[in-house]
Enzyme design. Sequence first.
Site, short mmCIF file in Angstrom:
data_model
loop_
_atom_site.label_atom_id
_atom_site.label_comp_id
_atom_site.label_asym_id
_atom_site.label_seq_id
_atom_site.Cartn_x
_atom_site.Cartn_y
_atom_site.Cartn_z
N CYS A 84 8.51 14.51 4.80
CA CYS A 84 8.89 15.04 6.53
C CYS A 84 10.18 14.89 6.59
O CYS A 84 10.86 15.85 6.06
CB CYS A 84 8.24 13.90 7.55
SG CYS A 84 7.84 14.25 9.29
N HIS A 122 2.43 13.05 5.58
CA HIS A 122 2.72 11.42 5.13
C HIS A 122 1.68 10.98 4.21
O HIS A 122 0.73 10.16 4.73
CB HIS A 122 2.79 10.69 6.36
CG HIS A 122 3.81 11.14 7.27
ND1 HIS A 122 5.22 10.24 7.18
CD2 HIS A 122 4.15 12.20 8.08
CE1 HIS A 122 5.97 10.78 8.03
NE2 HIS A 122 5.32 12.04 8.72
N GLU A 169 2.06 8.46 2.50
CA GLU A 169 2.17 6.90 2.51
C GLU A 169 1.20 6.30 3.71
O GLU A 169 0.85 5.04 3.77
CB GLU A 169 3.40 6.41 2.82
CG GLU A 169 4.15 6.87 4.20
CD GLU A 169 4.35 7.95 4.69
OE1 GLU A 169 4.13 9.00 3.75
OE2 GLU A 169 5.21 8.17 5.62
#
Lengths: 226, 142
Positions: A87, A196, A198
């Site tokens: 991002c 994302h 994560e």
Amino acid sequence: MAPRIGVVTFPGSLDDHDALRAVRIAGAEAVALWHGSDSLDGVDAVVLPGGFSYGDYLRCGAIARFAPVMDEVVRAAGAGMPVLGICNGFQILCEAHLLPGALIRNDVRTFVCRDQGLRVESVDTTWTSRFEVGQEIEIVLKNGEGGFVADAETVARLEGEGRVVFRYTGANPNGSVNDIAGICNERGNVVGLMPHPEHNVDPLTGPSLDGRPIFASVLDFLGAHV
Amino acid sequence: MQSTSNLCRAGPGWRAKAALGAGVPRIRAMARVVVDVMPKPEILDPQGKAVTGALGRLGFSGLAVRQGKRFEIEVDGEVTPDRLADIERAAETLLANTVIETYDVRVETDVAGTVDEAAPTAQGGTDHPGHDVDHLNEETTA
């Protein structure tokens, strides 16, 4: 000895701790790196996390790209170190010219926050080798400036050289050209993506575990080179 | 502003400064360089589209807006060709992302500049009736 993966914190980074946690869940040692440092602390790979570095002032990632630590990141990337930009991290990589193109404001003019379908287009990178080509995954997407743009020649080169790594499936959420969600450099060690991963590593907090192979891939790569 | 009675604390050279006319604020020529940054014509400009839509809703018809940025850079002293080249490099490197933006650099000289605070000045216009000090101050604090 477990590989060491660094995550840079810039002023305004938001998802740095999530990235550190994803690294730990993957089984590597997570190393917090500071934007003002001129050292990468001997890590084996670097993650530039999501967020709003420098408040997105001037342009997203435009100021972070000149942080002292970025000199080292650029040098290490040139030497083949795996670098993942998530991002805002992707925006920083483009501003630093480690990746081509740029990210502009979403064409829908709203901030987009959703569980986004992606297709893995390339497994020839240090961050996607654990996937299958064409594999469809679901990764959290949350951004206001996620529209990937590049001139026609650059887009043709990315497509032709297999450097499109992820593509949006379903409706294009932000106007990215050719539904491009993530790309890599020529060598395949630097990958940038808007979604994302994560946030997709823990069943308690994420809608899927589809982010895990991204971190597992780089551990495979680092394990093979020890 | 310092009164004439404070001149003794103005440091070395205060007598010379007083002799030169302490009632007049020192005005330094300041140059301003303006850098305008606009999205390239082929780049989608969602902000501009939003503004265009809002104008339309307000009754301003037939106006298409593209939105950019204006940077005003105050430069000490003259803008020599070297300094201008520096600023153009700054525009190319930081102020604009040349992948998606174009920029334009132009020099504006603002003679009214700023008051040099190191020079002692008199209060009001009573010491030097010939100078309209307040009027000058108005210009320089614009």
